[in-house]
Design a protein around this motif. Structure first.
Motif, PDB file in Angstrom:
ATOM      1  N   GLU A 104       1.129  -1.502  -0.113  1.00 31.34           N
ATOM      2  CA  GLU A 104       0.466  -0.357  -0.055  1.00 31.34           C
ATOM      3  C   GLU A 104       0.886   1.930   0.215  1.00 31.34           C
ATOM      4  O   GLU A 104       0.650   2.120  -0.080  1.00 31.34           O
ATOM      5  N   ARG A 143      -3.786   2.043  -9.757  1.00 23.79           N
ATOM      6  CA  ARG A 143      -4.413   1.689  -9.435  1.00 23.79           C
ATOM      7  C   ARG A 143      -5.812   3.239  -9.233  1.00 23.79           C
ATOM      8  O   ARG A 143      -6.769   2.610  -9.159  1.00 23.79           O
ATOM      9  N   MET A 194     -16.131 -10.188   8.253  1.00 25.71           N
ATOM     10  CA  MET A 194     -15.935  -9.147   8.806  1.00 25.71           C
ATOM     11  C   MET A 194     -16.737  -8.126   7.367  1.00 25.71           C
ATOM     12  O   MET A 194     -15.228  -8.564   6.349  1.00 25.71           O
ATOM     13  N   PHE A 203     -16.992  -3.530   6.567  1.00 29.20           N
ATOM     14  CA  PHE A 203     -16.750  -2.721   7.750  1.00 29.20           C
ATOM     15  C   PHE A 203     -17.926  -1.520   6.321  1.00 29.20           C
ATOM     16  O   PHE A 203     -17.946  -1.351   4.813  1.00 29.20           O
ATOM     17  N   ASN A 255     -12.010  -0.976   3.014  1.00 29.13           N
ATOM     18  CA  ASN A 255     -10.645  -1.861   3.574  1.00 29.13           C
ATOM     19  C   ASN A 255     -10.892  -2.430   2.680  1.00 29.13           C
ATOM     20  O   ASN A 255     -10.483  -3.806   2.720  1.00 29.13           O
ATOM     21  N   LEU A 256     -10.705  -1.511   1.234  1.00 27.00           N
ATOM     22  CA  LEU A 256     -10.275  -2.811   0.658  1.00 27.00           C
ATOM     23  C   LEU A 256      -8.253  -2.328   0.088  1.00 27.00           C
ATOM     24  O   LEU A 256      -8.722  -1.561   0.361  1.00 27.00           O
ATOM     25  N   LEU A 257      -7.784  -2.807  -0.452  1.00 26.23           N
ATOM     26  CA  LEU A 257      -6.095  -3.054  -0.467  1.00 26.23           C
ATOM     27  C   LEU A 257      -6.730  -2.284  -2.141  1.00 26.23           C
ATOM     28  O   LEU A 257      -6.145  -2.563  -3.138  1.00 26.23           O
ATOM     29  N   SER A 258      -5.870  -0.776  -1.940  1.00 26.34           N
ATOM     30  CA  SER A 258      -5.537  -0.255  -3.305  1.00 26.34           C
ATOM     31  C   SER A 258      -5.000  -0.777  -4.166  1.00 26.34           C
ATOM     32  O   SER A 258      -4.863  -0.414  -5.389  1.00 26.34           O
ATOM     33  N   SER A 259      -4.373  -1.658  -3.580  1.00 22.37           N
ATOM     34  CA  SER A 259      -2.807  -1.831  -4.139  1.00 22.37           C
ATOM     35  C   SER A 259      -2.977  -3.533  -5.042  1.00 22.37           C
ATOM     36  O   SER A 259      -2.376  -3.574  -5.382  1.00 22.37           O
ATOM     37  N   ALA A 280     -10.692   1.391  -6.774  1.00 20.54           N
ATOM     38  CA  ALA A 280     -11.336   3.091  -7.056  1.00 20.54           C
ATOM     39  C   ALA A 280     -11.911   2.729  -7.973  1.00 20.54           C
ATOM     40  O   ALA A 280     -11.770   4.334  -8.124  1.00 20.54           O
ATOM     41  N   ARG A 336     -15.035 -11.197  -0.012  1.00 19.68           N
ATOM     42  CA  ARG A 336     -13.790 -11.179   0.815  1.00 19.68           C
ATOM     43  C   ARG A 336     -13.691 -11.741   1.882  1.00 19.68           C
ATOM     44  O   ARG A 336     -13.606 -12.940   2.520  1.00 19.68           O
TER      45      ARG A 336
END
Lengths: 238, 343
Positions: free
Chosen positions: A160, A237, B86, B88, B92-96, B139, B153
């Motif tokens: 990240e 991204r 869980m 949210f 809270n997803l990973l942008s990478s 995004a 997920r």
């Protein structure tokens, strides 16, 4: 980089400026290579040590995944202490250590030691800042899936923070170019030594100006490379 | 499925102690959708985060399945967490990572072999309707799509329990509905227990089987959603319900009924009807049978989860005896009755 140098030299104003002093070309070329070599190795080594140190500084902080106040306070204190010593003083201060490691304190190889040691705490703080930009929710999501601290570091924090860390590498490299010039004054080699002996002690403008121009090109190049790499990741991204 | 016993959480700051949960006990049964509703700061967020130990309780115990989650060491807790999904509010997803890689993430954590994990991810993306967005980055998605990724997920490791932390609070009403439908489908298809927290009574109304109301760090009311809607016991609950379903009679009507009529010959009653009886012509039957007049003042019909639910305010005019008999008749038809102009 040699392209850039020949471009500078082939400029007509410069060739008339150099006149018969064509020896400058080879001196500047050698010194440029020495600077690139010193800064490159020092940047690499400072990340080998500084990146893990930054990770430890972040993760041992209060409420973080490896909270450990003692470790955090001690490492933070050392980092601050080293960072508060001006580089020119630090350079002289650690001469004994440089001698132990390299055998001498003069020359390009010897300069790598103070450059690296001064950059490590700087890198650690940069990395720390990059990691702190990551939303806590992402770490929490990983923890809620049963991630171990190591998995959080490798799968959340590092990927990240990658664009931000890359920009940090550019900043570090540029800083080290500046530091390397200071090292050059006490015999560290590279563009610093060249500028000091010819430009300062002998008032040879003919050396001074090409040196400055090469430094500007070096710094611009590093910054553009860093910006470009970071943008390539964030654009993908976006 | 979940058994919370005497859970207390106190946050200690250098200057003060804050009581976030005060002796909370609760049971959630297997396969149900259980909602916890409360205003912000009531403690609901702390409560749900204690269930997977993102917050460490100060006192009390929590059983999830047959494991006492509050008594596990770090290693066992990590294994247990893999079986508690869980979702949210902010996804809270990973942008990478791409959508595919995000859903893959919990499977990597659980060290599921890659081939098997990839197959699982494809199944999950199909389940949430995002097969065609597998290679997109978060995004590039809308809020609703992001939450679908979050749900996929959360389901990756075939959890026993899904925790939903305000999962629809950042979404518009239409998207909220579609996410709630998805949660209902998942609950039915997989018989998955879902515990959700929300400040929105609509969420409770749409999907929950049972609800607990939390106020000022305590559980103040628990019950079947239909019962709570028909007969809320405390003001907090009533105000939550009135936000989504108007059950209050306009003030002027009440005033007139109280002052201009005799309480003996005119009764003002509110009838709540649930389920099948909502379709029966009970009112006209009553009027025919007891020779009284019924004047409809106010009413509405809605749905709670999948059950029709409504209320009707009537002015019943006639002989006192007949009115009482008529009310007994309505009660006998399974309707909840409340007299509004009793002196």
């Amino acid at each position: 980089m040699s392209d850039a140098i020949s471009l500078v030299i082939s400029g007509s104003w410069l060739s008339s400026f150099l006149g018969t002093n064509t020896w400058v070309v080879s001196s500047v070329a050698v010194a440029t290579w020495e600077t690139i070599y010193m800064v490159g190795i020092a940047t690499l080594l400072s990340y080998v040590f500084g990146l893990p140190l930054g990770v430890v500084l972040v993760t041992t902080d209060r409420g973080h995944i490896l909270e450990n106040q003692a470790v955090n306070k001690i490492l933070g204190g050392i980092v601050n202490a080293v960072r508060s010593i001006p580089f020119i003083i630090f350079l002289i201060l650690i001469i004994p250590l440089t001698r132990i490691i390299v055998g001498t304190y003069i020359g390009t190889a010897a300069s790598i030691v103070p450059l690296t040691l001064a950059a490590i705490p700087f890198v650690a703080r940069l990395v720390e800042t990059s990691f702190k930009e990551i939303e806590w929710g992402l770490i929490e999501a990983a923890l809620s899936m049963g991630a171990s601290p190591w998995q959080v570091i490798c799968k959340v924090l590092l990927p990240e923070a990658r664009p931000s860390v890359i920009l940090g590498v550019a900043i570090t490299t540029i800083n080290l170019v500046g530091y390397s010039a200071m090292a050059g004054i006490v015999g560290g080699g590279g563009l610093g030594t060249l500028a000091y002996y010819h430009g300062y002690q002998r008032y040879e403008d003919v050396v001074m100006w090409p040196t400055v121009i090469v430094l500007i090109i070096l710094v611009q190049g590093v910054q553009m490379l860093g910006d470009g790499l970071a943008a390539r990741i964030t654009d993908k991204r976006r | 499925m979940i058994e919370i016993k005497n859970l207390t959480k106190i946050y200690t700051t250098p200057t003060q102690e804050i009581l976030a949960l005060d002796d909370v006990s609760l049971r959630v049964e297997k396969g149900e959708i259980f909602g916890i509703i409360g205003l912000s700061g009531a403690g609901k967020s702390t409560l749900i985060r204690c269930i997977n130990m993102l917050e460490k309780p100060t006192r009390g115990s929590i059983l999830v399945g047959d494991r006492e989650i509050t008594a596990l060491d770090k290693e066992d807790l990590r294994t247990a967490r893999q079986k508690i999904g869980m979702i949210f509010q902010h996804f809270n997803l990973l942008s990478s990572r791409t959508v595919f890689e995000n859903v893959m993430f919990p499977l990597e954590i659980a060290r599921v072999p890659t081939n098997q994990a990839q197959r699982r991810v494809n199944e999950l993306l199909e389940l949430v309707g995002l097969e065609d967005r597998a290679d997109s980055y978060p995004a590039q998605l809308s809020g609703g799509q992001k939450q679908r990724v979050g749900i996929a997920r959360a389901l990756a490791n075939e959890p026993l329990l899904l925790l939903s932390d305000e999962a629809t609070s950042a979404l518009d009403p239409q998207t909220t509905r579609s996410i709630l439908e998805l949660l209902k489908d998942i609950n039915r298809q997989l018989n998955l227990t879902i515990l959700l927290i929300t400040h929105d009574m609509n969420v409770i109304k749409e999907v929950c089987d049972r609800v607990a109301v939390i106020d000022d760090s305590r559980i103040v009311e628990v019950g079947d959603v239909l019962d709570i809607f028909a007969n809320p016991k405390i003001p907090t609950t009533r105000s939550f319900i009135s936000a989504v379903m108007n059950r209050e009679v306009p003030e002027e009507l009440l005033y007139r009924a109280r002052t201009e009529t005799s309480p003996n010959t005119t009764k003002l009653i509110r009838i709540s009807f649930i389920g099948a009886s909502a379709g029966e012509p009970v009112i006209s039957n009553m009027v025919r049978k007891f020779d009284i007049d019924a004047n409809i003042l106010y009413g509405n019909v809605d749905r709670v989860k999948d059950t029709p639910f409504g209320n009707l305010t009537l002015e019943m005019i006639g002989e006192p005896d007949l009115i009482i008999q008529a009310m007994e008749y309505l009660h006998g038809r399974g309707l909840e009755i409340e007299v509004l102009n009793d002196v």
